[in-house]
Design a protein around this motif. Structure first.
Motif, PDB file in Angstrom:
ATOM      1  N   CYS A  68      64.666 -14.763  12.509  1.00 53.40           N
ATOM      2  CA  CYS A  68      63.789 -13.685  12.054  1.00 53.40           C
ATOM      3  C   CYS A  68      64.589 -12.730  11.175  1.00 53.40           C
ATOM      4  O   CYS A  68      65.645 -12.236  11.591  1.00 53.40           O
ATOM      5  CB  CYS A  68      63.210 -12.929  13.247  1.00 53.40           C
ATOM      6  SG  CYS A  68      62.417 -11.362  12.833  1.00 53.40           S
ATOM      7  N   VAL A  69      64.098 -12.479   9.964  1.00 53.06           N
ATOM      8  CA  VAL A  69      64.721 -11.521   9.055  1.00 53.06           C
ATOM      9  C   VAL A  69      63.786 -10.335   8.892  1.00 53.06           C
ATOM     10  O   VAL A  69      62.661 -10.476   8.394  1.00 53.06           O
ATOM     11  CB  VAL A  69      65.018 -12.161   7.684  1.00 53.06           C
ATOM     12  CG1 VAL A  69      65.432 -11.098   6.668  1.00 53.06           C
ATOM     13  CG2 VAL A  69      66.114 -13.209   7.818  1.00 53.06           C
TER      14      VAL A  69
ATOM     15  N   ALA B  38      62.831  -7.281   3.355  1.00 51.89           N
ATOM     16  CA  ALA B  38      62.869  -8.062   2.122  1.00 51.89           C
ATOM     17  C   ALA B  38      63.213  -7.173   0.939  1.00 51.89           C
ATOM     18  O   ALA B  38      63.900  -7.601   0.008  1.00 51.89           O
ATOM     19  CB  ALA B  38      61.531  -8.757   1.874  1.00 51.89           C
TER      20      ALA B  38
ATOM     21  N   ALA C 285      68.785  -8.695   1.494  1.00 49.20           N
ATOM     22  CA  ALA C 285      68.024  -9.289   2.589  1.00 49.20           C
ATOM     23  C   ALA C 285      67.496 -10.667   2.220  1.00 49.20           C
ATOM     24  O   ALA C 285      67.613 -11.631   2.989  1.00 49.20           O
ATOM     25  CB  ALA C 285      66.866  -8.364   2.983  1.00 49.20           C
ATOM     26  N   LEU C 286      66.900 -10.780   1.047  1.00 47.86           N
ATOM     27  CA  LEU C 286      66.368 -12.076   0.631  1.00 47.86           C
ATOM     28  C   LEU C 286      67.482 -13.075   0.356  1.00 47.86           C
ATOM     29  O   LEU C 286      67.335 -14.280   0.654  1.00 47.86           O
ATOM     30  CB  LEU C 286      65.496 -11.919  -0.607  1.00 47.86           C
ATOM     31  CG  LEU C 286      64.073 -11.411  -0.385  1.00 47.86           C
ATOM     32  CD1 LEU C 286      63.287 -11.461  -1.692  1.00 47.86           C
ATOM     33  CD2 LEU C 286      63.342 -12.212   0.689  1.00 47.86           C
TER      34      LEU C 286
ATOM     35  N   ALA D 246      68.428 -14.426   3.712  1.00 52.67           N
ATOM     36  CA  ALA D 246      67.373 -15.295   4.231  1.00 52.67           C
ATOM     37  C   ALA D 246      67.414 -16.669   3.570  1.00 52.67           C
ATOM     38  O   ALA D 246      67.305 -17.710   4.245  1.00 52.67           O
ATOM     39  CB  ALA D 246      66.009 -14.642   4.022  1.00 52.67           C
TER      40      ALA D 246
ATOM     41  N   VAL E  87      60.352 -14.020   7.469  1.00 56.54           N
ATOM     42  CA  VAL E  87      60.687 -12.695   6.948  1.00 56.54           C
ATOM     43  C   VAL E  87      59.497 -11.768   7.116  1.00 56.54           C
ATOM     44  O   VAL E  87      58.351 -12.169   6.923  1.00 56.54           O
ATOM     45  CB  VAL E  87      61.065 -12.783   5.453  1.00 56.54           C
ATOM     46  CG1 VAL E  87      61.370 -11.395   4.884  1.00 56.54           C
ATOM     47  CG2 VAL E  87      62.242 -13.722   5.241  1.00 56.54           C
ATOM     48  N   TYR E  88      59.787 -10.513   7.464  1.00 57.04           N
ATOM     49  CA  TYR E  88      58.743  -9.493   7.458  1.00 57.04           C
ATOM     50  C   TYR E  88      59.288  -8.227   6.812  1.00 57.04           C
ATOM     51  O   TYR E  88      60.439  -7.833   7.050  1.00 57.04           O
ATOM     52  CB  TYR E  88      58.248  -9.154   8.863  1.00 57.04           C
ATOM     53  CG  TYR E  88      57.322  -7.954   8.847  1.00 57.04           C
ATOM     54  CD1 TYR E  88      56.052  -8.052   8.282  1.00 57.04           C
ATOM     55  CD2 TYR E  88      57.744  -6.705   9.319  1.00 57.04           C
ATOM     56  CE1 TYR E  88      55.218  -6.946   8.205  1.00 57.04           C
ATOM     57  CE2 TYR E  88      56.908  -5.594   9.248  1.00 57.04           C
ATOM     58  CZ  TYR E  88      55.651  -5.718   8.694  1.00 57.04           C
ATOM     59  OH  TYR E  88      54.829  -4.625   8.593  1.00 57.04           O
ATOM     60  N   ASP E  89      58.447  -7.583   5.987  1.00 62.97           N
ATOM     61  CA  ASP E  89      58.772  -6.302   5.367  1.00 62.97           C
ATOM     62  C   ASP E  89      57.479  -5.505   5.253  1.00 62.97           C
ATOM     63  O   ASP E  89      56.433  -6.072   4.913  1.00 62.97           O
ATOM     64  CB  ASP E  89      59.383  -6.513   3.981  1.00 62.97           C
ATOM     65  CG  ASP E  89      59.918  -5.235   3.363  1.00 62.97           C
ATOM     66  OD1 ASP E  89      61.147  -5.046   3.380  1.00 62.97           O
ATOM     67  OD2 ASP E  89      59.102  -4.425   2.868  1.00 62.97           O
TER      68      ASP E  89
ATOM     69  N   LEU F  87      60.107 -19.491   1.765  1.00 63.37           N
ATOM     70  CA  LEU F  87      60.352 -18.822   3.041  1.00 63.37           C
ATOM     71  C   LEU F  87      59.039 -18.652   3.801  1.00 63.37           C
ATOM     72  O   LEU F  87      57.957 -18.659   3.211  1.00 63.37           O
ATOM     73  CB  LEU F  87      60.990 -17.453   2.812  1.00 63.37           C
ATOM     74  CG  LEU F  87      62.417 -17.426   2.248  1.00 63.37           C
ATOM     75  CD1 LEU F  87      62.809 -16.003   1.862  1.00 63.37           C
ATOM     76  CD2 LEU F  87      63.412 -17.995   3.255  1.00 63.37           C
TER      77      LEU F  87
ATOM     78  N   PHE G 102      56.658 -16.078   6.114  1.00 62.78           N
ATOM     79  CA  PHE G 102      56.475 -14.625   6.151  1.00 62.78           C
ATOM     80  C   PHE G 102      55.548 -14.256   7.300  1.00 62.78           C
ATOM     81  O   PHE G 102      54.494 -14.876   7.496  1.00 62.78           O
ATOM     82  CB  PHE G 102      55.902 -14.123   4.821  1.00 62.78           C
ATOM     83  CG  PHE G 102      56.833 -14.331   3.670  1.00 62.78           C
ATOM     84  CD1 PHE G 102      57.839 -13.421   3.395  1.00 62.78           C
ATOM     85  CD2 PHE G 102      56.724 -15.459   2.874  1.00 62.78           C
ATOM     86  CE1 PHE G 102      58.717 -13.623   2.347  1.00 62.78           C
ATOM     87  CE2 PHE G 102      57.585 -15.675   1.821  1.00 62.78           C
ATOM     88  CZ  PHE G 102      58.597 -14.762   1.550  1.00 62.78           C
TER      89      PHE G 102
END
Length: 438
Positions: free
Chosen positions: A321-322, A325, A339-340, A343, A355-357, A371, A373
């Motif tokens: 889990c990141v 972004a 961040a990206l 990832a 990824v969540y932002d 990726l 999301f």
């Protein structure tokens, strides 16, 4: 008669400048060559995230003080002072800045200037660009009373409205008393508040922005270099940073250790600065910036290494889990996002990465569509073997370790921004790691 202002280029800088100048009471006409962007802005739909700007845009549109167009003819007829706010991105495959959009704007505007006008560049450019563009204006403008000035922007993403309406300084590169007088009139409200205006030559005004960004990038990379030393010695880089910040000669701003800088300014500006220094034959003067850049990139590699160690040396078949972004909080900008980059690097080593932002997901999907999301932090973390906090959004800093822990497969977290309280997370059963900390 009140000055009428135009803004050429309605991207992040231009749209912000246009709306804020209209907020101050000026009549402003802004141009962009992209009809879809003009249509959206004219409808009050901001095509990027910037806190406070949607409200300013809506107010100034409703008041009639702000309008948008695609017509250079309309711009030339309307304005007394023309601000040029187009982008100067890094050239593909090179360090140098691409000033072709700036050249195109000047060459489109200049032949239409039949009456006295001041053209003001705000873009970040290699030193010497203003001199060249001033010559282009003289050659192309029908009116002999058309001149150039340079007025670099100092906007911080997430604080752009504040930085435009209440800047800490205004720098103008001018060649006549008339140009300085006009710009003092444009910025009369800021000057009345006590903002200093520094009038310089062209070259100095061009160097102010890139020099400031080079200094800030150096400060960030310095503390991250100290983080490497701290990791080797068992010291705590966050405590080291606090101690340094108490020295009033150093200060604490831009001394936060972590994953490093990204975005559309610092990385490309220091590279363009190095490229221009090479063209001028003074590349040795800025050779230290190569290490500044290298330290920044090493932080991304180190983050991947830390996460891999927590997963017993391999990402293959693991869920990661990141959180984050955007390159920084309060922005949806994913240009050169650390961040990206992390990832993508982890995904390339066999992990299933989600990824969540809060604001940057749409932009992240465009540049990294392979990726996964999530729709929330908890959704992205569900079933993960390790969580990486890579953009220090407030909602990530405020996460409850017990609530998050109930969603993950294993309580492992790598804090890429030193944004969390290690004791709190470890007390909740998490294995906590961070850059530069034991």
């Amino acid at each position: 008669m009140a000055l009428k202002l135009t803004v050429i280029g309605a991207g992040y800088l231009g749209a912000t400048h246009a709306a804020c100048m209209a907020e101050l009471g000026y009549d402003v006409l802004a141009l962009d060559v992209l009809p879809d962007r003009v249509e959206r802005l004219a409808a009050g739909d901001l095509p990027f995230f910037e806190p406070g700007l949607p409200e300013v845009l809506r107010r100034t549109l409703d008041s009639g003080r702000l309008r948008f167009t695609t017509s250079y003819e309309e711009i030339a007829e309307f304005g007394d002072v023309h601000f040029v706010c187009v982008g100067t991105p890094q050239k593909a495959g090179e360090f140098a800045a691409d000033v072709s959009y700036l050249d195109a704007a000047i060459s489109s505007l200049a032949p239409l200037l039949t009456r006295p006008s001041l053209v003001v560049g705000k873009s970040t450019v290699p030193v010497g660009t203003a001199e060249r563009l001033a010559g282009m204006l003289r050659a192309l403008a029908p009116s002999p009373e058309v001149e150039l000035a340079w007025n670099p922007e100092f906007l911080r993403e997430g604080f752009a409205v504040q930085d435009t309406l209440h800047p800490d300084r205004i720098v103008v590169g001018v060649r006549s008393e008339r140009a300085e007088r006009l710009l003092r009139e444009v910025y009369q409200y800021q000057i009345a508040e006590g903002t200093p205006l520094l009038a310089t030559d062209f070259a100095t005004s061009e160097l102010v922005k890139v020099s400031a960004n080079a200094f800030l990038a150096t400060k960030i990379s310095f503390i991250n270099a100290m983080a490497e030393v701290c990791e080797a010695t068992g010291a705590d880089v966050t405590m080291l940073s606090q101690a340094l910040a108490l020295d009033d000669r150093i200060g604490g701003k831009f001394l936060g250790p972590g994953l490093g800088f990204g975005g559309g300014c610092l990385p490309k500006d220091i590279r363009a600065f190095m490229a221009r220094a090479g063209e001028l034959g003074v590349d040795q003067a800025l050779s230290f910036l190569r290490e500044v850049d290298a330290i920044n990139i090493r932080r991304r590699v180190r983050m991947v290494d830390l996460a891999r160690v927590l997963l017993d040396g391999s990402f293959h078949g693991r869920r990661v889990c990141v959180l984050g972004a955007a390159f920084k909080p309060n922005s949806d900008d994913v240009r050169d996002s650390p961040a990206l980059d992390v990832a993508v690097a982890i995904r390339s080593q066999g992990a299933d990465v989600t990824v969540y932002d809060p604001q940057a997901l749409d932009n992240a999907r465009k540049v990294q569509p392979t990726l996964n999301f999530g729709v929330s932090a908890l959704d992205a973390a569900t079933g993960s073997d390790v969580v990486l906090l890579l953009t220090e959004w407030r909602e990530f800093r405020d996460l409850d370790p017990d609530v998050l822990g109930a969603r993950v497969a294993a309580r492992r977290i790598v804090d890429g921004r030193n944004a969390l309280d290690p004791e709190r997370w470890r007390a909740s059963g998490w294995t906590y790691k961070a850059l530069g900390r034991p």
